[in-house]
Design a protein around this motif. Structure first.
Motif, short mmCIF file in Angstrom:
data_model
loop_
_atom_site.label_atom_id
_atom_site.label_comp_id
_atom_site.label_asym_id
_atom_site.label_seq_id
_atom_site.Cartn_x
_atom_site.Cartn_y
_atom_site.Cartn_z
N ALA A 1 -2.03 -4.92 9.86
CA ALA A 1 -1.50 -3.69 8.81
C ALA A 1 -2.62 -2.69 8.90
N ALA A 2 -3.78 -3.03 9.21
CA ALA A 2 -4.85 -1.76 9.28
C ALA A 2 -4.48 -0.93 10.14
N LEU A 3 -4.12 -1.30 11.60
CA LEU A 3 -3.68 -0.51 12.75
C LEU A 3 -2.53 0.48 12.04
N TYR A 4 -1.51 -0.02 11.43
CA TYR A 4 -0.30 0.55 10.91
C TYR A 4 -0.90 1.68 10.04
N LEU A 5 -1.59 1.29 9.12
CA LEU A 5 -2.13 2.30 7.98
C LEU A 5 -2.93 3.36 8.87
N TYR A 6 -3.73 3.04 9.82
CA TYR A 6 -4.33 3.97 10.44
C TYR A 6 -3.63 5.26 11.18
N ILE B 1 -5.34 11.61 -0.11
CA ILE B 1 -5.01 10.05 -0.35
C ILE B 1 -4.61 9.30 0.85
N GLY B 2 -4.03 10.18 1.75
CA GLY B 2 -3.71 9.53 3.13
C GLY B 2 -4.84 9.20 3.94
N PHE B 3 -5.78 10.19 4.04
CA PHE B 3 -7.22 9.81 4.78
C PHE B 3 -7.91 8.88 4.22
N GLY B 4 -7.79 8.91 2.60
CA GLY B 4 -8.84 7.93 1.94
C GLY B 4 -8.38 6.61 2.35
N THR B 5 -7.05 6.31 2.16
CA THR B 5 -6.34 5.02 2.61
C THR B 5 -6.70 4.57 4.03
N ALA B 6 -6.86 5.47 5.04
CA ALA B 6 -6.96 4.97 6.45
C ALA B 6 -8.43 4.71 6.51
N LEU B 7 -9.31 5.29 5.96
CA LEU B 7 -10.81 4.90 6.03
C LEU B 7 -11.06 3.60 5.09
N LEU B 8 -10.38 3.11 4.01
CA LEU B 8 -10.62 2.17 3.34
C LEU B 8 -9.49 1.15 3.59
N ALA B 9 -8.85 1.19 4.63
CA ALA B 9 -7.77 0.02 4.97
C ALA B 9 -8.21 -1.35 4.56
N PRO C 1 -2.55 9.01 7.44
CA PRO C 1 -3.20 10.38 7.67
C PRO C 1 -1.91 11.28 7.50
N MET C 2 -0.77 10.88 8.01
CA MET C 2 0.44 12.00 7.71
C MET C 2 1.27 11.67 6.42
N LEU C 3 0.71 11.14 5.48
CA LEU C 3 1.37 11.27 4.18
C LEU C 3 1.89 12.52 3.72
N PRO C 4 1.20 13.72 3.87
CA PRO C 4 1.73 14.94 3.60
C PRO C 4 3.10 15.06 4.24
N LEU C 5 3.42 14.61 5.14
CA LEU C 5 4.70 14.78 5.81
C LEU C 5 5.96 14.31 4.86
N ILE C 6 5.79 13.10 4.54
CA ILE C 6 6.78 12.34 3.62
C ILE C 6 6.62 13.24 2.06
N ALA C 7 5.50 13.62 1.73
CA ALA C 7 5.54 14.44 0.42
C ALA C 7 6.23 15.64 0.59
N ALA C 8 6.16 16.35 1.83
CA ALA C 8 6.85 17.84 1.77
C ALA C 8 8.26 17.42 2.05
N GLY C 9 8.50 16.46 2.85
CA GLY C 9 10.17 15.94 2.94
C GLY C 9 10.63 15.77 1.62
N MET C 10 10.01 14.93 0.76
CA MET C 10 10.38 14.61 -0.65
C MET C 10 10.57 16.04 -1.51
N VAL D 1 0.78 -1.27 -0.02
CA VAL D 1 0.01 -0.03 -0.03
C VAL D 1 0.84 1.19 0.08
N GLY D 2 1.87 1.28 0.84
CA GLY D 2 2.77 2.10 0.87
C GLY D 2 3.35 2.57 -0.48
N PHE D 3 4.01 1.73 -1.15
CA PHE D 3 4.39 1.87 -2.41
C PHE D 3 3.79 2.73 -3.17
N ILE D 4 2.41 2.61 -3.54
CA ILE D 4 1.60 3.69 -4.08
C ILE D 4 1.33 4.87 -3.81
#
Length: 498
Positions: free
Chosen positions: A139-144, A114-122, A148-157, A65-68
């Motif tokens: 795996a669902a607990l990890y994604l929860y 994308i991050g919140f959508g993934t968490a909701l549909l985990a 939601p913090m996906l913007p952090l890695i996008a900002a870092g990149m 999931v994270g690769f996407i």
């Protein structure tokens, strides 16, 4: 923001040795990548010490999931880096700052969705991947926690791409190393000592991403690359970056297609074959970190010289990169050829697993030269105005360059699968480089204007619509500049009158 020094506004890659620029940029990037890969391996090691197969399987599902998610972030950072590098090369730092600031808003919004959508549909997502029971729950607990913090890695990149765009390779590396260090320190504490298990790994990842984003933003601000965005420019700036970012995202999403088919093919020969392939997949990122780093490192060099109207240096960058890929693969091949027994012992490999590792160390490792030159060609396409070529070749390699070759190879056992995968890479790697040289040879650029405040001379737009947007954008800039001059004169007169 306009009081930056001349050094900050200097296009670092438009003079000096091209080979040196490529080596420094790729070398510092490789160190950062190595740190990330090693931390990932340690993370997996800590989880494996819990002797819970469901936990280990959960890591695999979250990685899929994270690769996407990461592919989308990488694609956007590629577009951001290529666009701002070209403006910096043309001597228009303020334009680069404006584009970066505008696109950051869009990037954060998209990754939040994308991050919140993934968490909701985990659970539905994980179930579709084949997860069930305790593995799906973990795996669902990890994604929860992490999604939601996906913007952090996008900002870092994004910040890392901006730092490389101005040649601050060491700063970019240090930011990445800081994130890897905090993760390495927190993993054993959270996973083992506090018994948080996979949730501990998620919290560690969250802390690492937050640190990288904060440090990256601080460094980007030091180079006057980020400011408060101007709302009326967000649409046009996003359109400009998106012309490169969207194809780059599609390009990065191609890899799982071929990988899934190869794994499926290996699975038909038993767990030993899958274990052999998995072992090779873990060796490759560490062994070829320099080659992978090269892909993201040469983009700013090409873009700056394209913006500065120096196509001969763009050609030299492409040639130097290919030489470095050849040297890196040759050195790695020699090390693994003579050290293959050590590798087999470390991974306790036997039977088919050991045979696949030996085949890789003896012969098929050479195929990574062609994968490497494909990466270099893709970087050239992304930064020279032909991002769709990158998408075409990556998807071609993942489908036509993988499925038929592997299908034929299956008739010769798991060794045939590995050989088939390499043969497809040879074909598409050679074709991509030939096209890349054609693109560089046909570059039509104009030297950058001498006056530092002149309107940039951009390459031809890809469509009539984008041409109109760019012309409108440049007109707005000219009006802003004239208005700014008038305001300055008014302030001067006011002070004189006072």
């Amino acid at each position: 923001m306009r009081q930056g020094t001349t050094t900050r506004r200097h296009a670092a890659f438009c003079q000096g040795s091209i080979m040196r620029h490529v080596v420094v940029m790729a070398g510092t990037g490789a160190i950062g990548l190595m740190a990330v890969f090693m931390v990932d391996l340690l993370n997996l090691f800590y989880i494996s010490t819990l002797h819970n197969p469901a936990m280990t399987a959960a890591i695999g599902f979250t990685a899929a999931v994270g690769f996407i998610q990461i592919a989308v972030s990488i694609g956007m950072s590629i577009g951001l880096g290529a666009t701002t590098s070209r403006q910096i090369g043309a001597g228009h730092h303020d334009m680069a700052q404006r584009i970066a600031s505008s696109f950051f808003v869009v990037m954060l919004i998209l990754t939040s969705l994308i991050g919140f959508g993934t968490a909701l549909l985990a659970h539905p997502i994980l179930h579709a991947l084949g997860a069930h029971g305790e593995a799906e729950h973990q795996a669902a607990l990890y994604l929860y926690i992490s999604s939601p913090m996906l913007p952090l890695i996008a900002a870092g990149m994004g910040c890392s791409s901006l730092l490389r765009a101005v040649g601050a390779a060491q700063q970019s590396m240090n930011v990445t190393l800081a994130g890897a260090l905090i993760s390495a320190l927190l993993d054993p504490v959270l996973i083992l000592w506090m018994h948080l298990e996979l949730q501990g790994a998620a919290f560690s990842t969250l802390a690492s991403r937050a640190l990288v984003a904060a440090l990256g933003a601080y460094c980007a601000r030091q180079h006057d690359l980020l400011a408060w965005p101007v709302v009326r420019f967000i649409r046009t700036d996003t359109h400009r970056v998106g012309q490169i970012a969207m194809p780059a995202i599609l390009t990065n999403l191609a890899t799982p297609i071929g990988g899934i088919f190869v794994t499926h093919a290996m699975a038909s020969f038993g767990l030993s074959a899958v274990a052999g392939q998995a072992t090779i997949d873990r060796i490759v990122p560490v062994a070829f970190a320099f080659v992978f780093a090269l892909t993201g490192s040469i983009g700013p060099i090409m873009s700056q010289n394209l913006g500065a109207g120096k196509p001969e240096r763009v050609h030299e960058t492409l040639v130097s990169s290919l030489k470095l890929v050849l040297g890196c693969v040759a050195l790695t091949w020699a090390i693994l050829f003579f050290g293959q027994n050590v590798v087999i012992h470390i991974f306790s490999a036997t039977g088919t697993t050991a045979s696949l590792i030996r085949l890789f160390c003896n012969w098929t490792i050479g195929g990574y030269f062609f994968i490497g030159i494909l990466f270099v060609a893709n970087s050239a396409f992304n930064n020279l105005g032909h991002p769709l070529y990158s998408t075409l070749f990556n998807w071609g390699r993942a489908t036509l360059g993988t499925i038929p070759f592997v299908w034929v190879g299956m008739h010769f056992g798991p060794m045939g699968v590995q050989v088939g995968q390499v043969l497809g890479s040879v074909l598409f790697g050679v074709c991509a480089v030939m096209v890349a040289f054609g693109v560089v040879r046909n570059l039509k650029v104009e030297p950058a204007a001498i006056h530092p405040d002149s309107i940039p001379s951009l390459p031809p737009a890809q469509s009539a619509e984008s041409a109109m947007i760019e012309l409108d954008d440049l007109d707005n800039e000219a009006q802003e500049y004239e208005q700014g001059e008038e305001d300055a004169r008014d302030r001067s007169l006011s002070r004189s009158g006072g």
